[in-house]
Design a protein around this motif. Structure first.
Motif, PDB file in Angstrom:
ATOM      1  N   SER A   5      38.803  49.590  39.509  1.00 51.87           N
ATOM      2  CA  SER A   5      39.734  48.808  40.316  1.00 51.87           C
ATOM      3  C   SER A   5      40.746  48.090  39.419  1.00 51.87           C
ATOM      4  CB  SER A   5      38.975  47.766  41.136  1.00 51.87           C
ATOM      5  OG  SER A   5      39.875  46.925  41.814  1.00 51.87           O
ATOM      6  N   PRO A   6      42.018  48.061  39.827  1.00 50.65           N
ATOM      7  CA  PRO A   6      43.010  47.330  39.041  1.00 50.65           C
ATOM      8  C   PRO A   6      42.906  45.815  39.238  1.00 50.65           C
ATOM      9  CG  PRO A   6      44.053  48.292  40.970  1.00 50.65           C
ATOM     10  CD  PRO A   6      42.625  48.761  40.948  1.00 50.65           C
ATOM     11  N   TYR A   7      42.042  45.365  40.144  1.00 51.11           N
ATOM     12  CA  TYR A   7      41.900  43.939  40.420  1.00 51.11           C
ATOM     13  C   TYR A   7      40.672  43.387  39.707  1.00 51.11           C
ATOM     14  CZ  TYR A   7      45.084  45.250  44.130  1.00 51.11           C
ATOM     15  OH  TYR A   7      46.151  45.752  44.822  1.00 51.11           O
ATOM     16  N   PRO A   8      40.793  42.214  39.098  1.00 51.57           N
ATOM     17  CA  PRO A   8      39.637  41.624  38.409  1.00 51.57           C
ATOM     18  C   PRO A   8      38.522  41.268  39.394  1.00 51.57           C
ATOM     19  CG  PRO A   8      41.623  40.274  38.109  1.00 51.57           C
ATOM     20  CD  PRO A   8      41.987  41.410  38.977  1.00 51.57           C
ATOM     21  N   GLU A   9      37.314  41.220  38.896  1.00 49.75           N
ATOM     22  CA  GLU A   9      36.137  40.923  39.719  1.00 49.75           C
ATOM     23  C   GLU A   9      36.280  39.569  40.425  1.00 49.75           C
ATOM     24  OE1 GLU A   9      32.522  41.594  41.505  1.00 49.75           O
ATOM     25  OE2 GLU A   9      33.664  42.975  40.277  1.00 49.75           O
ATOM     26  N   GLU A  10      36.796  38.586  39.729  1.00 47.16           N
ATOM     27  CA  GLU A  10      36.957  37.245  40.321  1.00 47.16           C
ATOM     28  C   GLU A  10      37.921  37.280  41.510  1.00 47.16           C
ATOM     29  OE1 GLU A  10      38.205  32.697  39.043  1.00 47.16           O
ATOM     30  OE2 GLU A  10      38.104  34.261  37.515  1.00 47.16           O
ATOM     31  N   PHE A  11      39.016  38.034  41.385  1.00 45.49           N
ATOM     32  CA  PHE A  11      39.976  38.168  42.488  1.00 45.49           C
ATOM     33  C   PHE A  11      39.304  38.805  43.699  1.00 45.49           C
ATOM     34  CE2 PHE A  11      43.009  40.789  44.850  1.00 45.49           C
ATOM     35  CZ  PHE A  11      43.921  39.823  45.240  1.00 45.49           C
ATOM     36  N   ARG A  12      38.509  39.843  43.450  1.00 49.44           N
ATOM     37  CA  ARG A  12      37.831  40.528  44.554  1.00 49.44           C
ATOM     38  C   ARG A  12      36.856  39.601  45.273  1.00 49.44           C
ATOM     39  NH1 ARG A  12      36.662  45.935  41.167  1.00 49.44           N
ATOM     40  NH2 ARG A  12      35.690  44.332  39.938  1.00 49.44           N
ATOM     41  N   LYS A  13      36.076  38.828  44.495  1.00 50.19           N
ATOM     42  CA  LYS A  13      35.127  37.894  45.100  1.00 50.19           C
ATOM     43  C   LYS A  13      35.854  36.802  45.880  1.00 50.19           C
ATOM     44  CE  LYS A  13      31.252  38.605  42.054  1.00 50.19           C
ATOM     45  NZ  LYS A  13      30.199  38.017  41.257  1.00 50.19           N
ATOM     46  N   ASP A  14      36.951  36.300  45.336  1.00 46.58           N
ATOM     47  CA  ASP A  14      37.731  35.274  46.030  1.00 46.58           C
ATOM     48  C   ASP A  14      38.347  35.825  47.315  1.00 46.58           C
ATOM     49  OD1 ASP A  14      37.100  33.446  44.082  1.00 46.58           O
ATOM     50  OD2 ASP A  14      39.037  33.577  43.050  1.00 46.58           O
ATOM     51  N   ASP A  34      48.150  39.088  53.319  1.00 46.14           N
ATOM     52  CA  ASP A  34      48.490  37.850  52.608  1.00 46.14           C
ATOM     53  C   ASP A  34      48.246  37.969  51.110  1.00 46.14           C
ATOM     54  OD1 ASP A  34      49.197  36.692  54.992  1.00 46.14           O
ATOM     55  OD2 ASP A  34      47.381  35.467  55.178  1.00 46.14           O
ATOM     56  N   LEU A  35      47.237  38.755  50.744  1.00 42.93           N
ATOM     57  CA  LEU A  35      46.887  38.903  49.323  1.00 42.93           C
ATOM     58  C   LEU A  35      47.611  40.061  48.647  1.00 42.93           C
ATOM     59  CD1 LEU A  35      43.041  38.322  49.674  1.00 42.93           C
ATOM     60  CD2 LEU A  35      44.747  36.702  48.827  1.00 42.93           C
ATOM     61  N   GLY A  36      48.290  40.876  49.444  1.00 41.18           N
ATOM     62  CA  GLY A  36      49.015  42.009  48.872  1.00 41.18           C
ATOM     63  C   GLY A  36      48.134  43.186  48.513  1.00 41.18           C
ATOM     64  N   SER A  41      40.552  48.114  51.027  1.00 42.63           N
ATOM     65  CA  SER A  41      40.031  47.581  49.762  1.00 42.63           C
ATOM     66  C   SER A  41      39.194  46.337  50.018  1.00 42.63           C
ATOM     67  CB  SER A  41      41.180  47.228  48.813  1.00 42.63           C
ATOM     68  OG  SER A  41      41.850  48.383  48.402  1.00 42.63           O
ATOM     69  N   LEU A  42      39.732  45.434  50.823  1.00 42.19           N
ATOM     70  CA  LEU A  42      39.013  44.201  51.139  1.00 42.19           C
ATOM     71  C   LEU A  42      37.698  44.508  51.852  1.00 42.19           C
ATOM     72  CD1 LEU A  42      38.937  41.127  51.151  1.00 42.19           C
ATOM     73  CD2 LEU A  42      40.304  41.170  53.240  1.00 42.19           C
ATOM     74  N   ARG A  43      37.729  45.442  52.791  1.00 39.17           N
ATOM     75  CA  ARG A  43      36.529  45.835  53.527  1.00 39.17           C
ATOM     76  C   ARG A  43      35.475  46.415  52.564  1.00 39.17           C
ATOM     77  NH1 ARG A  43      39.217  48.718  57.050  1.00 39.17           N
ATOM     78  NH2 ARG A  43      39.710  46.972  58.382  1.00 39.17           N
TER      79      ARG A  43
END
Length: 104
Positions: A5-14, A34-36, A41-43
């Protein structure tokens, strides 16, 4: 295995925490927009963060039983109230008919 994933783990958890805080008021798509990020992905992140000890899908254990019991109590309360309202309407109907006869 999928790609990293191009998103950091902390971003995903948040992001998942933000969605869960707004659960019931906002959809995956609204929070993701809202998060772009995409709603899927969020699901997916939310599914991965679920407790692995719980079975997949809805937990139909104690919470469903409690909800069913609560709904049964509420249903019986509403049925009792409906019977009372029917009695009140019948009394008012008879009273109105009696009043109409007196007016003639």
């Amino acid at each position: 295995m999928g790609r990293k994933s191009p998103y950091p783990e902390e971003f995903r958890k948040d992001a998942v925490a933000l969605y869960r805080a707004a659960a019931g008021r906002r959809t995956y798509a609204a929070v993701a927009a809202d998060l772009g990020i995409t709603a899927e992905s969020l699901r997916t992140w939310g599914r991965k963060e679920e407790d692995p000890a719980t079975p997949k899908g809805r937990d139909v254990g104690a919470s469903a039983v409690e909800e069913l019991a609560r709904l049964r109590v509420e249903n019986s309360r509403l049925l009792k109230a409906e019977k009372e309202w029917q009695l009140e309407r019948e009394i008012l109907r008879q009273s109105a008919a009696y009043g109409a006869r007196e007016m003639k």
